[in-house]
Design a protein around this motif. Structure first.
Motif, PDB file in Angstrom:
ATOM      1  N   ALA A 108     -16.116 -41.542  -8.536  1.00 52.15           N
ATOM      2  CA  ALA A 108     -17.011 -40.719  -7.728  1.00 52.15           C
ATOM      3  C   ALA A 108     -18.469 -41.064  -8.011  1.00 52.15           C
ATOM      4  O   ALA A 108     -19.329 -40.982  -7.142  1.00 52.15           O
ATOM      5  CB  ALA A 108     -16.755 -39.238  -8.016  1.00 52.15           C
ATOM      6  N   MET A 109     -18.697 -41.487  -9.242  1.00 53.07           N
ATOM      7  CA  MET A 109     -20.068 -41.717  -9.655  1.00 53.07           C
ATOM      8  C   MET A 109     -20.569 -43.095  -9.243  1.00 53.07           C
ATOM      9  O   MET A 109     -21.770 -43.377  -9.285  1.00 53.07           O
ATOM     10  CB  MET A 109     -20.155 -41.583 -11.176  1.00 53.07           C
ATOM     11  CG  MET A 109     -21.446 -40.986 -11.691  1.00 53.07           C
ATOM     12  SD  MET A 109     -21.255 -40.584 -13.434  1.00 53.07           S
ATOM     13  CE  MET A 109     -20.583 -42.132 -14.058  1.00 53.07           C
ATOM     14  N   PHE A 126     -21.861 -31.753 -10.206  1.00 56.24           N
ATOM     15  CA  PHE A 126     -21.211 -32.998  -9.792  1.00 56.24           C
ATOM     16  C   PHE A 126     -19.859 -33.145 -10.485  1.00 56.24           C
ATOM     17  O   PHE A 126     -18.836 -33.400  -9.842  1.00 56.24           O
ATOM     18  CB  PHE A 126     -22.105 -34.196 -10.133  1.00 56.24           C
ATOM     19  CG  PHE A 126     -21.543 -35.516  -9.721  1.00 56.24           C
ATOM     20  CD1 PHE A 126     -21.858 -36.072  -8.495  1.00 56.24           C
ATOM     21  CD2 PHE A 126     -20.684 -36.198 -10.558  1.00 56.24           C
ATOM     22  CE1 PHE A 126     -21.322 -37.285  -8.109  1.00 56.24           C
ATOM     23  CE2 PHE A 126     -20.133 -37.411 -10.174  1.00 56.24           C
ATOM     24  CZ  PHE A 126     -20.458 -37.964  -8.945  1.00 56.24           C
ATOM     25  N   LEU A 127     -19.863 -32.973 -11.783  1.00 60.15           N
ATOM     26  CA  LEU A 127     -18.610 -33.064 -12.539  1.00 60.15           C
ATOM     27  C   LEU A 127     -17.590 -32.065 -12.008  1.00 60.15           C
ATOM     28  O   LEU A 127     -16.452 -32.419 -11.710  1.00 60.15           O
ATOM     29  CB  LEU A 127     -18.861 -32.785 -14.014  1.00 60.15           C
ATOM     30  CG  LEU A 127     -19.308 -33.956 -14.876  1.00 60.15           C
ATOM     31  CD1 LEU A 127     -19.387 -33.532 -16.324  1.00 60.15           C
ATOM     32  CD2 LEU A 127     -18.343 -35.119 -14.725  1.00 60.15           C
ATOM     33  N   ASN A 128     -18.017 -30.820 -11.888  1.00 56.35           N
ATOM     34  CA  ASN A 128     -17.078 -29.797 -11.456  1.00 56.35           C
ATOM     35  C   ASN A 128     -16.490 -30.120 -10.087  1.00 56.35           C
ATOM     36  O   ASN A 128     -15.336 -29.784  -9.813  1.00 56.35           O
ATOM     37  CB  ASN A 128     -17.752 -28.424 -11.424  1.00 56.35           C
ATOM     38  CG  ASN A 128     -18.064 -27.918 -12.822  1.00 56.35           C
ATOM     39  OD1 ASN A 128     -17.440 -28.334 -13.806  1.00 56.35           O
ATOM     40  ND2 ASN A 128     -19.034 -27.034 -12.930  1.00 56.35           N
ATOM     41  N   HIS A 146     -12.843 -27.838 -15.536  1.00 53.37           N
ATOM     42  CA  HIS A 146     -14.265 -27.539 -15.627  1.00 53.37           C
ATOM     43  C   HIS A 146     -14.947 -28.516 -16.584  1.00 53.37           C
ATOM     44  O   HIS A 146     -14.309 -29.047 -17.494  1.00 53.37           O
ATOM     45  CB  HIS A 146     -14.444 -26.103 -16.117  1.00 53.37           C
ATOM     46  CG  HIS A 146     -15.854 -25.608 -15.988  1.00 53.37           C
ATOM     47  ND1 HIS A 146     -16.782 -25.718 -16.997  1.00 53.37           N
ATOM     48  CD2 HIS A 146     -16.494 -24.998 -14.965  1.00 53.37           C
ATOM     49  CE1 HIS A 146     -17.923 -25.193 -16.603  1.00 53.37           C
ATOM     50  NE2 HIS A 146     -17.778 -24.742 -15.370  1.00 53.37           N
ATOM     51  N   SER A 147     -16.237 -28.721 -16.360  1.00 54.50           N
ATOM     52  CA  SER A 147     -16.936 -29.710 -17.178  1.00 54.50           C
ATOM     53  C   SER A 147     -16.849 -29.389 -18.669  1.00 54.50           C
ATOM     54  O   SER A 147     -16.819 -30.300 -19.494  1.00 54.50           O
ATOM     55  CB  SER A 147     -18.391 -29.822 -16.744  1.00 54.50           C
ATOM     56  OG  SER A 147     -19.004 -28.560 -16.761  1.00 54.50           O
ATOM     57  N   SER A 186     -29.452 -30.868 -15.352  1.00 57.29           N
ATOM     58  CA  SER A 186     -28.214 -30.466 -16.005  1.00 57.29           C
ATOM     59  C   SER A 186     -27.298 -29.740 -15.034  1.00 57.29           C
ATOM     60  O   SER A 186     -26.104 -30.006 -14.951  1.00 57.29           O
ATOM     61  CB  SER A 186     -28.533 -29.567 -17.197  1.00 57.29           C
ATOM     62  OG  SER A 186     -27.403 -28.833 -17.573  1.00 57.29           O
ATOM     63  N   GLN A 187     -27.887 -28.830 -14.276  1.00 55.60           N
ATOM     64  CA  GLN A 187     -27.078 -28.056 -13.344  1.00 55.60           C
ATOM     65  C   GLN A 187     -26.468 -28.958 -12.276  1.00 55.60           C
ATOM     66  O   GLN A 187     -25.301 -28.826 -11.927  1.00 55.60           O
ATOM     67  CB  GLN A 187     -27.967 -27.015 -12.669  1.00 55.60           C
ATOM     68  CG  GLN A 187     -27.259 -25.724 -12.415  1.00 55.60           C
ATOM     69  CD  GLN A 187     -28.275 -24.627 -12.088  1.00 55.60           C
ATOM     70  OE1 GLN A 187     -29.340 -24.565 -12.698  1.00 55.60           O
ATOM     71  NE2 GLN A 187     -27.947 -23.794 -11.146  1.00 55.60           N
TER      72      GLN A 187
END
Lengths: 152, 152
Positions: free
Chosen positions: B114-115, B24-26, B34-35, B18-19
DNA sequence: ACTATTTGGTTTGATGTCAAACTAAATGGG
DNA sequence: CCCATTTAGTTTGACATCAAACCAAATAGT
């Protein structure tokens, strides 16, 4: 469901479960201990102490700045002891104190007790079977972020 | 591995994944978003707007205080519009603005791009097959915490 | 050997989050 | 009808976390 949606859904679910479980820990850990402190104590116990703050930060997947803060809290509570590293003037070494070990056991007890009712609702095999997936995903994500390399 | 250890390991892995995914999102969301903001925009889009802050908070699994803050950020950026509820003087209704919808699409684009590389490393079937487990675990944890009832 | 770069840790400033106290509106029991 | 309780949202104060700037020690390239 296309690939992107699947991935979003997966990580969304992961995020929510993570938040819930962390909230659970934070609610049941003794003495206002935060889940990150608990995780750090557990890590020190598992890998044996003497790790450097940076190594711990990598293992916990937080920045070194965060680890500086976490360790200062633990040190203030005398759950860890931090000494300078004679081999390397830049780095330090972190040790669990006897109090830290005792506290860890106490915390595990509390959490386990609190978890007892809810734990029985989990399907053990189910959790076990998804562990490898989680570990693979972790590895992939971890490798992706070029900075802050993997630890543990 | 006994049951408690399995459960600790499972949630530890969940927490780290999760972190990492949040980080990654952030890192890839545009414009310092922010996510949690992203998740909120997505939620509003999915359920259609007009939800109340409390309903959104429950769905996102955060406290209403947190949601007050998140929404105020989104409102300041004019990505959502918040009106009072004529039916109930206490509550409010939240709507996506056109800018909010556009921004969501842009963010999805950025993240998806990005993913792309990392996404190809995931085994789609593997993720899919562990989804039900995650959802069951979520339900159990969610039911456990008597306060702050389930949403979504 | 000397400087440039890298590396371990701290500091600073911002932000997300929570719990608890608070306000205001709705609801319900007498 | 009125007061007690519940409910939606805000405020306040604390804290975990991060990114970026910073410092000091180690390492490397010449």
């Amino acid at each position: 469901m296309d690939d992107d949606t699947l991935i979003f859904t997966f990580f969304n679910e992961i995020g929510i479960v993570s938040q819930l479980s962390q909230a659970f820990l934070n609610r049941h850990l003794p003495d206002g201990l935060h889940s990150s402190h608990f995780a750090t104590l557990n890590h020190l116990y598992r890998v044996g102490d003497g790790s450097t703050p940076l190594a711990i930060a990598n293992a916990m997947q937080v920045t070194k700045a965060t680890m500086t803060h976490t360790l200062s809290v633990l040190e203030k509570r005398e759950l860890v002891q931090i000494s300078s590293n004679p081999r390397d003037g830049r780095s330090k070494k972190v040790f669990l104190t006897p109090a830290g070990r005792a506290f860890r056991l106490e915390a595990i007890g509390e959490v386990t007790t609190a978890m007892a009712t809810v734990a029985s609702l989990f399907d053990r095999a189910e959790l076990e079977s998804s562990l490898p997936t989680l570990q693979r995903v972790r590895k992939i994500l971890d490798a992706e972020r070029t900075n802050r390399p993997s630890g543990d």
